[in-house]
Design an enzyme around this catalytic site. Structure first.
Site, PDB file in Angstrom:
ATOM      1  N   ASP A  62      -1.883   7.714   3.264  1.00  0.00           N
ATOM      2  CA  ASP A  62      -1.503   6.373   3.738  1.00  0.00           C
ATOM      3  C   ASP A  62      -2.178   6.123   5.090  1.00  0.00           C
ATOM      4  OD1 ASP A  62      -0.252   3.929   3.834  1.00  0.00           O
ATOM      5  OD2 ASP A  62       1.791   4.711   4.016  1.00  0.00           O
ATOM      6  N   GLU A  63      -2.326   4.864   5.481  1.00  0.00           N
ATOM      7  CA  GLU A  63      -2.888   4.480   6.783  1.00  0.00           C
ATOM      8  C   GLU A  63      -4.234   5.163   7.038  1.00  0.00           C
ATOM      9  OE1 GLU A  63      -1.243   2.276   8.677  1.00  0.00           O
ATOM     10  OE2 GLU A  63       0.897   2.481   8.229  1.00  0.00           O
TER      11      GLU A  63
ATOM     12  N   ARG B  94       4.781  -7.337  11.079  1.00  0.00           N
ATOM     13  CA  ARG B  94       5.998  -6.565  10.808  1.00  0.00           C
ATOM     14  C   ARG B  94       7.133  -7.484  10.370  1.00  0.00           C
ATOM     15  NH1 ARG B  94       3.932  -2.914   9.179  1.00  0.00           N
ATOM     16  NH2 ARG B  94       2.098  -4.158   9.507  1.00  0.00           N
TER      17      ARG B  94
ATOM     18  N   GLN C 232      -5.696  -2.999  10.770  1.00  0.00           N
ATOM     19  CA  GLN C 232      -4.605  -2.300  11.442  1.00  0.00           C
ATOM     20  C   GLN C 232      -5.063  -0.998  12.084  1.00  0.00           C
ATOM     21  OE1 GLN C 232      -0.605  -2.483   9.570  1.00  0.00           O
ATOM     22  NE2 GLN C 232      -1.700  -3.325   7.821  1.00  0.00           N
TER      23      GLN C 232
ATOM     24  N   LYS D 170       0.837  -1.209   0.000  1.00  0.00           N
ATOM     25  CA  LYS D 170       0.000   0.000   0.000  1.00  0.00           C
ATOM     26  C   LYS D 170       0.868   1.254   0.000  1.00  0.00           C
ATOM     27  CE  LYS D 170      -2.170  -1.137   3.759  1.00  0.00           C
ATOM     28  NZ  LYS D 170      -1.508  -2.432   3.929  1.00  0.00           N
ATOM     29  N   THR D 171       1.847   1.271   0.901  1.00  0.00           N
ATOM     30  CA  THR D 171       2.723   2.438   0.966  1.00  0.00           C
ATOM     31  C   THR D 171       3.507   2.555  -0.341  1.00  0.00           C
ATOM     32  OG1 THR D 171       2.854   2.161   3.350  1.00  0.00           O
ATOM     33  CG2 THR D 171       4.536   3.537   2.339  1.00  0.00           C
TER      34      THR D 171
HETATM   35  P1  ATP Z   1       1.629  -2.106   5.962  1.00  0.00           P
HETATM   36  O1  ATP Z   1       0.199  -2.547   5.941  1.00  0.00           O
HETATM   37  O2  ATP Z   1       2.396  -2.851   6.975  1.00  0.00           O
HETATM   38  O3  ATP Z   1       1.789  -0.637   6.012  1.00  0.00           O
HETATM   39  P2  ATP Z   1       2.049  -1.981   3.125  1.00  0.00           P
HETATM   40  O4  ATP Z   1       0.845  -2.563   2.492  1.00  0.00           O
HETATM   41  O5  ATP Z   1       2.167  -0.517   3.148  1.00  0.00           O
HETATM   42  O6  ATP Z   1       2.250  -2.612   4.567  1.00  0.00           O
HETATM   43  P3  ATP Z   1       4.625  -1.880   1.905  1.00  0.00           P
HETATM   44  O7  ATP Z   1       5.375  -1.474   3.093  1.00  0.00           O
HETATM   45  O8  ATP Z   1       4.346  -0.896   0.841  1.00  0.00           O
HETATM   46  O9  ATP Z   1       3.278  -2.611   2.355  1.00  0.00           O
HETATM   47  O10 ATP Z   1       5.321  -3.129   1.200  1.00  0.00           O
HETATM   48  C1  ATP Z   1       5.792  -4.224   1.974  1.00  0.00           C
HETATM   49  C2  ATP Z   1       7.097  -4.738   1.374  1.00  0.00           C
HETATM   50  O11 ATP Z   1       6.859  -5.375   0.136  1.00  0.00           O
HETATM   51  C3  ATP Z   1       8.075  -3.640   1.116  1.00  0.00           C
HETATM   52  O12 ATP Z   1       9.369  -4.112   1.383  1.00  0.00           O
HETATM   53  C4  ATP Z   1       7.900  -3.392  -0.385  1.00  0.00           C
HETATM   54  O13 ATP Z   1       9.049  -2.841  -0.963  1.00  0.00           O
HETATM   55  C5  ATP Z   1       7.621  -4.779  -0.910  1.00  0.00           C
HETATM   56  N1  ATP Z   1       6.805  -4.773  -2.142  1.00  0.00           N
HETATM   57  C6  ATP Z   1       5.554  -4.293  -2.273  1.00  0.00           C
HETATM   58  N2  ATP Z   1       5.101  -4.477  -3.531  1.00  0.00           N
HETATM   59  C7  ATP Z   1       6.094  -5.082  -4.207  1.00  0.00           C
HETATM   60  C8  ATP Z   1       6.241  -5.541  -5.571  1.00  0.00           C
HETATM   61  N3  ATP Z   1       5.283  -5.401  -6.479  1.00  0.00           N
HETATM   62  N4  ATP Z   1       7.410  -6.125  -5.894  1.00  0.00           N
HETATM   63  C9  ATP Z   1       8.396  -6.273  -4.979  1.00  0.00           C
HETATM   64  N5  ATP Z   1       8.318  -5.872  -3.709  1.00  0.00           N
HETATM   65  C10 ATP Z   1       7.182  -5.287  -3.326  1.00  0.00           C
HETATM   66 MG    MG Z   2       2.308   0.836   4.765  1.00  0.00          MG
END
Ligand code: ATP
Ligand code: MG
Length: 736
Positions: free
Chosen positions: A220-221, A595, A251, A32-33
């Site tokens: 975000d969030e 995490r 979350q 997402k981030t």
């Molecule tokens: P959270 O809910 O904990 O905030 P999130 O959904 O924001 O998580 P991110 O932090 O954006 O998730 O991504 C999690 C990990 O996966 C990061 O290390 C990111 O670089 C990697 N990642 C996300 N999408 C891809 C992709 N398409 N290819 C490779 N790595 C990815």
């Molecule tokens: Mg995130």
């Protein structure tokens, strides 16, 4: 295009859907981030100017990281990403209000009161009203005021609704607090949001200006935004409605700060026709970790539910360690951390826990075994007393009416301005309804005792103002620190208690110099100092981080240790009376578990010295442990119990007794082995943790003893029947 190749199809859809509202609903670690970061980079590549883009993150640190990441992503195309608006809601509001100060009816140099300043302002209000702090503790009052503000309850309304004398007093403190802030031309964190939102709501010109500028908004969030933040998004979205919000309902962990559930449903209502995108591939954790976390959170009733697929494969089983006590738990975790780092010193590791006070045993162990660590959310640099003192002086130069800043440094270093003098200064200020600064000449006119020291102080500040008018910020700090005698005083204190105040002041001076080089003003520095949050101190170059579950949001680590899985800690004791609160604790547990990238270890202590009760007391295993499927977890070496046994494990009375005797003076053993026979004082305590047999329920362990003599009641935990309470003399219990 290279940028879009690094995304899966759903992420790509979210990144390229820049026209109209978009909602990304997805679980932890699904990117997402990453979607927000790439979306902003994509906009820049499409030729949108940075100043037309707003990205709201959860911490200032996350904002910094995002800025760097975006700059990396767009550099090859020769684009400039420096003027994108990337910040937290609070920092954004501060910038908006500074620019629009006249329209908002504010002085451009308004001060921002952080948590500590707010508590001080509440204390000042209590003093002004002559309410003893013992009766009305400042921090809970501060929270109550904040709650009222966020629900647009005025002091008058609070008073009208108060049903007891305490509530009336709280309302009076609220009124006085507001008046102090007004006289000081200061805004607290709630004001920043509320004032910015009110300005956008009520002033259509201002609103048009900002919504036309910020043409693309991403948040975000989003699950943790509160009502004002949601309104701000609506107001800024304007006609174009190019808004992309991302979040995960599982979350949501800030309901106590006013985040209201149902954010996503409301978003769909506010932005009809919004495109909803779900991400289901997880790039962070192994499948075992995801399944364990998903199983825990599936016990919440109020959720939509979703499946997460790991792209990293199944991975290792979770480890479970049942420790005798908190230091044993820390030993285990310390040992594991050391061996992970021997495997690969580049690993990142985190120990996560529910309450900040749990960090101590981990710190001790890590220090002893020589592993570098950082406690996130302890005192951050800008919260140190000496740094706040120095900045309070700077604030006074800009804005001498700032009561909290003035009181902070009026007698620091000591210049003979005592409590009596300060009390009479406060009284004069209150009578004439002016700031403390303005009250100084009045008190001098009255020739009151101590007035000359006050006048000297005032003259000193006036001199600084004149002298510093043409100086650069670094020099201003230097003038203040040397001429007030503050630096000398700090050095003396350092000598006395072996601390590093002077060094921190030099560091502050560096920080200011750096900021100025980067084109910031001294006011930017002051704002940032007020707006730093716990997690902003997070430094990725140190391998081990200790932090609370709240601070861990959005972060990821190769190896995670989730400690203190006990009833009363996680779920927290405060939450146990309400299903909704327990559900929030479960989400916190889910945030912690997700995490982890490679391995996750869960631990709990059988005995823990609680804050409220300095004695070592048996702690029941967290209900969340039982929600982790048994085939995903194995016992760590040395654990007192197998994971499947955690629900049935009985505390060990011998251990408890030996600890108890160590903690207290040695006392004789109970004369009799019958529970009923050892009725008096200290002996009763020793029965806690004892094993007993009940005619119908079988073997159990005494957890709690209340009352005495014939009325004595025992709380006993039974292996197969859970916890029961008995009046001892009717219960036919036998010690075994
Ligand atoms: P959270 O809910 O904990 O905030 P999130 O959904 O924001 O998580 P991110 O932090 O954006 O998730 O991504 C999690 C990990 O996966 C990061 O290390 C990111 O670089 C990697 N990642 C996300 N999408 C891809 C992709 N398409 N290819 C490779 N790595 C990815
Ligand atoms: Mg995130």
């Amino acid at each position: 295009m290279a940028l879009l190749d690094e995304l899966n199809p759903q992420q790509r859809e979210a990144v390229t859907a820049t026209d109209g509202p978009v909602l990304v609903l997805a679980g932890a670690g699904t990117g997402k981030t990453r979607v927000i970061t790439y979306r902003v980079a994509h906009l820049i590549e499409q030729g949108i100017a940075g100043r037309n883009i707003l990205a709201v993150t959860f911490t200032n640190k996350a904002a910094d990281q995002m800025r760097h990441r975006i700059a990396d992503l767009v550099r090859s195309g020769g684009h400039d990403a420096s003027d994108i608006w990337i910040s937290t809601f609070h920092s954004f509001c501060a910038r908006l209000l500074r620019r629009e100060a006249p329209s908002a009816g504010l002085s451009r140099s308004f001060a921002i009161y952080d948590d500590d300043d707010q508590t001080r302002a509440v204390k000042l209000a209590l003093q002004n009203l002559k309410f003893p702090e013992k009766e009305l503790a400042p921090r809970p009052l501060r929270d109550r005021i904040s709650h009222a503000k966020n629900h647009s309850i005025s002091p008058d309304e609070m008073e009208a609704e108060a049903f007891d004398p305490f509530g009336k007093k709280a309302a009076a403190v609220y009124r006085e607090y507001e008046s102090i802030l007004r006289k000081s031309a200061a805004l607290d964190f709630d004001d920043l949001l509320l004032r910015a939102v009110a300005l956008l709501r009520e002033n259509s010109q201002v609103r048009a200006r900002w919504s036309e500028q910020l043409r693309f908004i991403q948040v975000d969030e989003f699950q943790d935004t509160n009502a004002s933040q949601e309104e701000m998004v609506r107001l800024l979205a304007g006609k174009e409605r190019n808004v992309c919000v991302v979040g995960d309902e599982d979350q949501s962990i800030y309901s106590w700060r006013g985040a209201v559930s149902g954010n996503f449903q409301r978003f769909l209502g506010d932005f009809p026709g919004a495109r909803t995108i779900r991400l289901e591939e997880n790039y962070r954790s192994t499948q075992v970790i995801l399944d364990a976390a998903a199983s825990v959170v599936s016990h919440n009733r109020t959720r939509l539910g979703k499946d997460l697929k790991a792209t990293l494969g199944s991975g290792k089983l979770l480890k479970y360690y049942e420790a005798r006590d908190a230091s044993d738990e820390a030993e285990y975790i310390g040992g594991e951390i050391a061996s992970r780092l021997r495997e690969d010193p580049r690993f990142t590791l985190a120990v996560l826990y529910r309450t900040a006070a749990q960090s101590r045993p981990f710190e001790e162990t890590l220090r002893r075994i020589g592993v570098r660590y950082r406690v996130v959310g302890g005192f951050s640099f800008y919260q140190r007393a000496e740094v706040k003192d120095a900045l309070a002086y700077v604030r006074l130069l800009f804005h001498p009416d700032d009561d909290v800043a003035l009181l902070r440094v009026l007698n620091v270093p000591p210049r003979g301005i005592g409590k009596v003098t300060i009390d009479s200064l406060r009284a004069v200020a209150r009578e004439s309804n002016v700031s403390l600064w303005q009250a100084i000449p009045r008190i001098a006119a009255q020739k009151a005792r101590g007035a000359s020291a006050l006048t000297d102080f005032r003259q000193m500040v006036l001199n600084f103002m004149e002298e510093c008018a043409n100086k650069n910020p670094g020099e201003i700090l230097e003038v203040i620190l040397s001429r007030t005698g503050y630096l000398d005083w700090a050095e003396q204190q350092d000598h006395l208690d072996n601390s590093a105040r002077a060094e921190n002041l030099r560091e502050l001076s560096n920080a200011i110099a750096e900021a100025i080089e980067q084109g910031e003003t001294l006011e930017d520095v002051l704002d940032r100092a007020s707006l730093v949050s716990d997690t902003d101190e997070f430094d990725q170059t140190i391998p081990v981080s200790l932090m609370t579950l709240h601070s861990a949001k959005g972060l990821e680590f190769d190896h995670v240790f989730l400690a203190g899985l006990e009833e009363g800690l996680l779920p927290h004791g405060r939450s146990m009376n309400s299903d909704n609160d327990v559900e929030e604790e479960r989400r916190l547990c889910y945030v912690g578990m997700t995490r982890a990238k490679r391995t996750l270890a869960l631990s709990r202590a059988v005995y823990r010295r609680s804050w409220a009760n300095a004695d070592l007391a048996p702690a029941a295993p967290s209900r969340f442990l039982a929600e982790v499927p048994g085939d995903l977890v194995e016992a760590a070496q040395g654990s007192l119990a197998e994971p499947g046994e955690t629900r049935r494990y009985e505390p060990d009375p011998d251990y408890y007794e030996s600890q108890f005797r160590r903690a207290k003076k040695p006392t004789a053993h109970p004369a009799s082995r019958s529970a009923a026979a050892s009725a008096s004082g200290g002996a009763a305590n020793r029965l806690i943790g004892a094993r007993v047999r009940h005619p119908s329920y079988g073997i159990g362990t005494i957890l709690k003893i209340e009352d005495e003599g014939d009325d004595r009641r025992l709380t006993v935990s039974f292996r197969d029947y859970g916890t029961k309470k008995f009046i001892e003399r009717y219960a036919h219990l036998q010690i075994v």
